[in-house]
Design a protein around this motif. Structure first.
Motif, PDB file in Angstrom:
ATOM      1  N   GLU A 157       9.445 117.109  61.978  1.00 40.55           N
ATOM      2  CA  GLU A 157       8.562 117.820  61.028  1.00 40.55           C
ATOM      3  C   GLU A 157       8.998 119.270  60.816  1.00 40.55           C
ATOM      4  OE1 GLU A 157       7.929 116.972  64.067  1.00 40.55           O
ATOM      5  OE2 GLU A 157       6.256 118.035  64.976  1.00 40.55           O
ATOM      6  N   ALA A 160      11.544 119.291  58.054  1.00 38.46           N
ATOM      7  CA  ALA A 160      10.875 119.135  56.750  1.00 38.46           C
ATOM      8  C   ALA A 160      10.271 120.470  56.310  1.00 38.46           C
ATOM      9  CB  ALA A 160       9.790 118.071  56.857  1.00 38.46           C
ATOM     10  N   ARG A 161       9.616 121.162  57.240  1.00 38.67           N
ATOM     11  CA  ARG A 161       8.967 122.437  56.907  1.00 38.67           C
ATOM     12  C   ARG A 161       9.992 123.501  56.524  1.00 38.67           C
ATOM     13  NH1 ARG A 161       5.861 122.648  61.364  1.00 38.67           N
ATOM     14  NH2 ARG A 161       7.147 124.162  62.468  1.00 38.67           N
ATOM     15  N   GLU A 162      11.077 123.579  57.292  1.00 41.15           N
ATOM     16  CA  GLU A 162      12.074 124.624  57.032  1.00 41.15           C
ATOM     17  C   GLU A 162      12.819 124.422  55.717  1.00 41.15           C
ATOM     18  OE1 GLU A 162      14.551 124.981  60.532  1.00 41.15           O
ATOM     19  OE2 GLU A 162      13.154 126.429  61.425  1.00 41.15           O
ATOM     20  N   SER A 163      12.821 123.193  55.205  1.00 40.46           N
ATOM     21  CA  SER A 163      13.536 122.947  53.944  1.00 40.46           C
ATOM     22  C   SER A 163      12.623 123.145  52.733  1.00 40.46           C
ATOM     23  CB  SER A 163      14.130 121.533  53.933  1.00 40.46           C
ATOM     24  OG  SER A 163      13.099 120.583  54.020  1.00 40.46           O
ATOM     25  N   GLU A 164      11.371 123.459  53.007  1.00 37.38           N
ATOM     26  CA  GLU A 164      10.380 123.574  51.925  1.00 37.38           C
ATOM     27  C   GLU A 164      10.746 124.670  50.910  1.00 37.38           C
ATOM     28  OE1 GLU A 164       7.717 121.780  50.043  1.00 37.38           O
ATOM     29  OE2 GLU A 164       8.135 121.023  52.045  1.00 37.38           O
ATOM     30  N   THR A 165      11.213 125.820  51.396  1.00 41.73           N
ATOM     31  CA  THR A 165      11.490 126.916  50.451  1.00 41.73           C
ATOM     32  C   THR A 165      12.728 126.653  49.601  1.00 41.73           C
ATOM     33  OG1 THR A 165      12.574 128.072  52.253  1.00 41.73           O
ATOM     34  CG2 THR A 165      10.360 128.824  51.670  1.00 41.73           C
ATOM     35  N   PRO A 168      11.671 122.532  47.485  1.00 42.59           N
ATOM     36  CA  PRO A 168      10.247 122.179  47.526  1.00 42.59           C
ATOM     37  C   PRO A 168       9.936 120.771  47.013  1.00 42.59           C
ATOM     38  CG  PRO A 168      10.684 123.888  45.864  1.00 42.59           C
ATOM     39  CD  PRO A 168      11.940 123.723  46.658  1.00 42.59           C
ATOM     40  N   GLU A 169      10.692 120.305  46.047  1.00 36.31           N
ATOM     41  CA  GLU A 169      10.381 118.987  45.474  1.00 36.31           C
ATOM     42  C   GLU A 169      11.080 117.838  46.203  1.00 36.31           C
ATOM     43  OE1 GLU A 169      12.233 121.168  43.454  1.00 36.31           O
ATOM     44  OE2 GLU A 169      10.708 122.135  42.209  1.00 36.31           O
ATOM     45  N   GLU A 171      12.307 114.896  48.588  1.00 37.84           N
ATOM     46  CA  GLU A 171      11.611 113.944  49.454  1.00 37.84           C
ATOM     47  C   GLU A 171      11.911 114.312  50.893  1.00 37.84           C
ATOM     48  OE1 GLU A 171       9.552 111.323  49.168  1.00 37.84           O
ATOM     49  OE2 GLU A 171       9.403 111.529  46.993  1.00 37.84           O
ATOM     50  N   LYS A 172      10.878 114.499  51.712  1.00 38.31           N
ATOM     51  CA  LYS A 172      11.076 114.810  53.134  1.00 38.31           C
ATOM     52  C   LYS A 172      10.614 113.596  53.944  1.00 38.31           C
ATOM     53  CE  LYS A 172      11.139 119.346  51.695  1.00 38.31           C
ATOM     54  NZ  LYS A 172      10.421 119.262  50.437  1.00 38.31           N
TER      55      LYS A 172
END
Ligand SMILES: [Zn+2]
Length: 275
Positions: A157, A160-165, A168-169, A171-172
């Motif tokens: 997780e 997934a969070r660190e790749s958000e910025t 953002p769109e 698929e995680k």
């Protein structure tokens, strides 16, 4: 549709220890088996959605973890070292999307399985434009340069969070929950592979919604090392300046050059890691 998969190893379900992911250990073959199945699940999901060309860049350690004959989708496999573009070797503007498979959290992240940023023996923290980044953020520089969107990220997780910025769109897909750096709760590999396959399928189906990473120019890349000698050595490279005893900085609007400078720093400072 042509996809680029950069595959690491720490973010695979069932993996919690270096012994499982470093050649020469008894547990390594099992780790390799789990990773290969996850990579294939991702390829099969993308195939389901109509992707038809795959380049897989084995990006972990010796970079000889995947065996070509075991890969689905008749994928081209990039293995071995040294590769000038390291975890992003093989990407160019001809690709439609980037997948980060079996990625992991940055070295400073809380409760992140096998956390590190390129080299746990040398790098304490990396920042891009002031924000702490992990490998996904650093590798996104290359995706931005070639204007290719990041469609998919898998791991724990934190990954997934660190790749958000940067994506953002995208698929995680989370295949395990980290309890610390060496413990995790894992989805059963069959279930993990089902989720990876459906996530990859959705990623390709949603490609029109995906945006390319857009770093604000010029980009400032800051690296803090474990010891000051590593910062000294990084100064051997043109364009690198010191901002603190253990921290160096490079500023550029050429994202590929910036990534290559980072790779050079990683390679050079490896010689100062304590054994
Ligand atoms: Zn890694």
């Amino acid at each position: 549709m042509k996809l680029f998969l950069s595959t690491d190893f720490e973010g695979t379900s069932g993996i919690v220890a270096w012994e499982q992911i470093l050649k020469g250990n008894a547990e390594y073959e099992q780790g390799r088996y789990l990773l290969t199945n996850e990579v294939n699940a991702v390829i099969n999901g993308a195939l389901d959605a109509g992707a038809n060309e795959f380049v897989v860049n084995d990006s972990h350690n010796t970079m000889r973890n995947l065996h070509p004959q075991d890969l689905a989708g008749r994928a081209t496999l990039i293995t071995g070292k040294h590769k000038p573009m390291y975890m992003m070797e093989g990407l160019d503007a001809s690709f439609d999307g980037v997948f980060f498979v079996s990625y992991h959290g940055s070295i400073g992240a809380e409760r992140a399985i096998l956390s590190h940023t390129y080299n746990p023996g040398a790098i304490w923290e990396v920042r891009i434009n002031g924000e702490i980044v992990g490998e996904s953020g650093i590798n996104a520089l290359v995706a931005d340069h070639y204007r290719v969107p990041i469609l998919f990220v898998s791991g724990d997780e934190v990954t997934a969070r660190e790749s958000e910025t940067i994506a953002p769109e995208a698929e995680k897909v989370v295949v395990k929950h980290s309890l610390g750096r060496f413990a995790a709760s894992h989805l059963h590999p069959d279930l993990a592979c089902e989720l990876l396959q459906s996530g990859a399928r959705r990623a390709v189906e949603r490609i029109e919604e995906m945006s390319v990473p857009a770093f604000k120019l010029p980009v400032a890349l800051e690296i803090t090392f474990l010891v000051a000698d590593m910062a000294d050595m990084a100064l051997w490279i043109r364009g690198v300046e010191r901002v603190a005893p253990r921290t160096v900085k490079v500023v550029s609007d050429q994202l590929l050059t910036l990534y290559q400078t980072f790779v050079t720093i990683v390679t050079l400072t490896r010689s100062l890691v304590d054994r």
